[in-house]
Scaffold this motif. Structure first.
Motif, PDB file in Angstrom:
ATOM      1  N   GLY B  32      -2.553  51.161   4.325  1.00 25.58           N
ATOM      2  CA  GLY B  32      -1.935  51.930   3.240  1.00 25.58           C
ATOM      3  C   GLY B  32      -2.941  52.856   2.576  1.00 25.58           C
ATOM      4  O   GLY B  32      -2.668  54.053   2.363  1.00 25.58           O
ATOM      5  N   GLU B  33      -4.119  52.316   2.284  1.00 29.37           N
ATOM      6  CA  GLU B  33      -5.159  53.096   1.618  1.00 29.37           C
ATOM      7  C   GLU B  33      -5.649  54.238   2.497  1.00 29.37           C
ATOM      8  O   GLU B  33      -5.881  55.355   2.028  1.00 29.37           O
ATOM      9  N   ALA B  34      -5.823  53.949   3.786  1.00 34.48           N
ATOM     10  CA  ALA B  34      -6.329  54.964   4.708  1.00 34.48           C
ATOM     11  C   ALA B  34      -5.347  56.134   4.775  1.00 34.48           C
ATOM     12  O   ALA B  34      -5.754  57.307   4.749  1.00 34.48           O
ATOM     13  N   VAL B  35      -4.052  55.814   4.845  1.00 35.70           N
ATOM     14  CA  VAL B  35      -3.046  56.868   4.932  1.00 35.70           C
ATOM     15  C   VAL B  35      -2.960  57.642   3.604  1.00 35.70           C
ATOM     16  O   VAL B  35      -2.898  58.873   3.602  1.00 35.70           O
ATOM     17  N   SER B  36      -3.008  56.922   2.489  1.00 29.10           N
ATOM     18  CA  SER B  36      -2.984  57.596   1.189  1.00 29.10           C
ATOM     19  C   SER B  36      -4.176  58.536   1.045  1.00 29.10           C
ATOM     20  O   SER B  36      -4.038  59.661   0.540  1.00 29.10           O
ATOM     21  N   ALA B  37      -5.341  58.063   1.488  1.00 27.33           N
ATOM     22  CA  ALA B  37      -6.547  58.891   1.402  1.00 27.33           C
ATOM     23  C   ALA B  37      -6.385  60.155   2.235  1.00 27.33           C
ATOM     24  O   ALA B  37      -6.757  61.256   1.806  1.00 27.33           O
ATOM     25  N   LEU B  38      -5.777  59.996   3.402  1.00 24.38           N
ATOM     26  CA  LEU B  38      -5.553  61.139   4.286  1.00 24.38           C
ATOM     27  C   LEU B  38      -4.617  62.154   3.633  1.00 24.38           C
ATOM     28  O   LEU B  38      -4.902  63.355   3.604  1.00 24.38           O
ATOM     29  N   VAL B  39      -3.510  61.643   3.103  1.00 26.54           N
ATOM     30  CA  VAL B  39      -2.505  62.521   2.511  1.00 26.54           C
ATOM     31  C   VAL B  39      -3.053  63.200   1.255  1.00 26.54           C
ATOM     32  O   VAL B  39      -2.847  64.390   1.036  1.00 26.54           O
ATOM     33  N   ALA B  40      -3.788  62.439   0.446  1.00 27.89           N
ATOM     34  CA  ALA B  40      -4.281  62.968  -0.824  1.00 27.89           C
ATOM     35  C   ALA B  40      -5.636  63.675  -0.692  1.00 27.89           C
ATOM     36  O   ALA B  40      -6.195  64.126  -1.692  1.00 27.89           O
ATOM     37  N   ARG B  41      -6.178  63.744   0.513  1.00 30.07           N
ATOM     38  CA  ARG B  41      -7.506  64.327   0.761  1.00 30.07           C
ATOM     39  C   ARG B  41      -8.549  63.692  -0.154  1.00 30.07           C
ATOM     40  O   ARG B  41      -9.368  64.373  -0.768  1.00 30.07           O
ATOM     41  N   ASP B  42      -8.486  62.366  -0.220  1.00 30.07           N
ATOM     42  CA  ASP B  42      -9.342  61.620  -1.141  1.00 30.07           C
ATOM     43  C   ASP B  42     -10.446  60.923  -0.341  1.00 30.07           C
ATOM     44  O   ASP B  42     -10.250  59.837   0.210  1.00 30.07           O
ATOM     45  N   THR B  43     -11.630  61.543  -0.275  1.00 33.21           N
ATOM     46  CA  THR B  43     -12.703  60.977   0.553  1.00 33.21           C
ATOM     47  C   THR B  43     -13.314  59.718  -0.069  1.00 33.21           C
ATOM     48  O   THR B  43     -13.798  58.849   0.650  1.00 33.21           O
ATOM     49  N   ASP B  44     -13.285  59.613  -1.395  1.00 35.89           N
ATOM     50  CA  ASP B  44     -13.807  58.388  -2.022  1.00 35.89           C
ATOM     51  C   ASP B  44     -13.010  57.172  -1.564  1.00 35.89           C
ATOM     52  O   ASP B  44     -13.553  56.118  -1.223  1.00 35.89           O
TER      53      ASP B  44
END
Lengths: 268, 243
Positions: B32-44
């Motif tokens: 879930g986190e990996a996909v959210s990071a991808l969608v939100a362009r959130d590298t942290d």
């Protein structure tokens, strides 16, 4: 009450192994008390059949029917039919001494005769008139001890008393004694329960070798031992044969809840 | 199922099931986190996923160790044996799922500077939802020993595969439209492949759940809907006749 779950394949013949012994509706009473209820069971040639179940379940009673050891108990009454190669072993014409030579037995506690190692093995062939002379008797003793995996350990001291051997050696001596009369079936009633793990491993290795030539029925309290040495397993409970089948099935995926509970240590 | 005569054995088995549940929860969380990071362009967030994957690896090692010890100590039979074998297998699948989530996170970091349009991500996001639903459903089926629910997961893997094939074509189209999309779309393609693999691991777990309950292995093969290995240069999947 039909509680058996027998797979059809196993009841005829597995992997081409012929039926050696067959019990049909075998019931046993000790006086008023019924110990075994209508057991239908097959012993295949050249296979190890393990009988398992909690104490008092009837497995020892059943194995003792196969060579009429129960005859020695006056209040014991056996009904039903047990055949060895189609011959009814309870037929009045059957010579019990000869039957017990064909269907040999090894007991829980090693019970060598208070005689020399040589005499322990030679006794059976001698009384059954199997050996024609001294040299033939020597040969039977040698090969029996070899087959029992004991020869190398005792060949230099055949005159010493059998009772002087270690427990594991004594048990293998008893197996050699059973083999010496050229049996067809070997019954073993908890043969390793008095032995240490090393001696147990040697007996198990021996059972595996003996399987090439004999039908073997073993009663054991060790589920792991049953799983290791046998090809077929029968589970007894309260005098009933609950489930019988291929050992790998019984121990990974038994059909009956009682079998499952027993082998997983949920009652006993 | 009644309890064992030896109570510590029950505790050992419960502990093992508990560890699997915990590891499953963490795997779900990481995907879930990996996909959210991808969608939100959130590298942290992506970096956090990479760090957390280590915890999954540790849990995998612990479960293997506990299972080995249980086998040595209790010599399990029948259902108990199947439970332990299943724990080893499922922890392996979950460990792989953690790795795949980590890989998505790494790609998120790699494509940080890429020119991107929101619409390129939609497909992957949608596929991730389905893969995560599958993962959640299969972990529930494990926890409740529900063979039927596991069967539903198994049947639904076709959808994940079909979605992957269509996403493959879609991303190919974007690349053809504008060569500046190629780097991003290639990474997204790998992300999609990772999600498809996560779906496969969920299916493996479903098969393991079936094995725990019935003692039987699933032998019939599933219909293969991932046809990307047969997609030609014109973007059309040809039926694979070789299989």
């Amino acid at each position: 009450m039909d509680m058996q779950v027998n797979d059809a394949v196993g009841q005829t013949a597995t992997a081409g192994h012929a039926i050696k012994m067959r019990g049909e509706k075998v019931s046993v009473h000790y006086g008023e008390k019924q110990a075994l209820f209508d057991v239908d069971h097959i012993v295949h040639d050249r296979e190890v059949t393990a009988l398992i179940g909690p104490s008092g379940c009837g497995k020892s009673t059943y194995i003792r029917c196969l060579n009429r050891m129960n005859d020695t108990i006056p209040i014991c009454r056996v009904s039903g039919r047990i055949t060895l190669d189609e011959t009814d072993v309870y037929d009045p014409s059957v010579d019990v001494v000869e039957l017990r030579a064909r269907v040999g037995m090894v007991f829980q506690k090693p019970n060598p005769f208070p005689k020399s190692i040589f005499e322990n093995v030679a006794y059976g062939p001698r009384i059954h008139g199997i050996a024609a002379g001294k040299s033939e008797l020597d040969e039977i003793v040698t090969t029996s001890l070899q087959k029992a995996g004991l020869w190398d350990e005792v060949k230099d001291r055949l005159d010493e008393p059998g009772t002087g051997l270690s427990g594991g050696q004594q048990q293998r001596l008893c197996i050699a004694r059973a083999i010496a009369v050229s049996p067809e079936v070997i019954l073993m009633d908890e043969p390793c329960s008095a032995l240490d793990p090393i001696a147990t491993a040697k007996v198990e290795e021996l059972i595996d070798e003996l399987r090439e030539n004999y039908a073997i029925v073993i009663v054991t309290h060790s589920m792991q031992q049953a799983a290791r040495v046998s090809q077929r397993t029968a589970f007894f409970h309260l005098g009933h044969l609950v489930e019988e089948g291929r050992t790998d099935h019984i121990f990974t995926n038994p059909h009956d809840q009682r079998t499952q509970d027993y082998i997983t240590g949920r009652f006993g | 199922m009644s309890d064992h005569i030896v109570r510590a054995y029950d505790e050992d088995l419960r502990d093992l099931a508990h560890r699997i549940a915990e590891m499953g929860g963490l795997a779900e969380h990481l995907v879930g986190e990996a996909v959210s990071a991808l969608v939100a362009r959130d590298t942290d967030r992506a970096h956090a996923v990479i760090a957390e994957d280590e915890r999954i690896d540790d849990m995998h090692a612990e479960i293997e160790e506990k299972s080995t010890l249980l086998i040595a100590k209790r010599q399990p039979m029948a259902l108990d044996l199947r439970e332990i074998i299943a724990a080893i297998r499922i922890s392996h699948d979950l460990e792989r799922i953690g790795d795949l989530a980590k890989n998505v996170a790494k790609r998120t970091i790699a494509i940080d500077d890429e020119f991107r349009q929101k619409r390129l991500i939609f497909g992957v996001e949608h596929m991730a939802q389905l893969a995560m639903e599958q993962l959640k459903a299969v972990l529930d089926s494990y926890a409740s020993h529900d063979d039927h629910a596991a069967g539903v997961v198994r049947a639904r893997d076709e959808e994940v595969d079909a979605m992957y094939t269509s996403l493959f074509r879609e991303l190919l189209t974007y690349m053809m439209e504008d060569p500046r999309n190629i780097t991003l779309c290639t990474h997204l393609l790998f992300c999609a492949k990772n999600l498809e693999r996560i779906g496969d691991h969920a299916t493996n777990i479903a098969e393991t759940v079936h094995y725990i309950i019935t003692g039987e292995r699933i032998t019939e093969s599933r219909t293969k809907k991932d046809l990307t290995s047969a997609v030609t240069a014109d973007g059309i999947a040809q039926p694979d006749l070789s299989d």
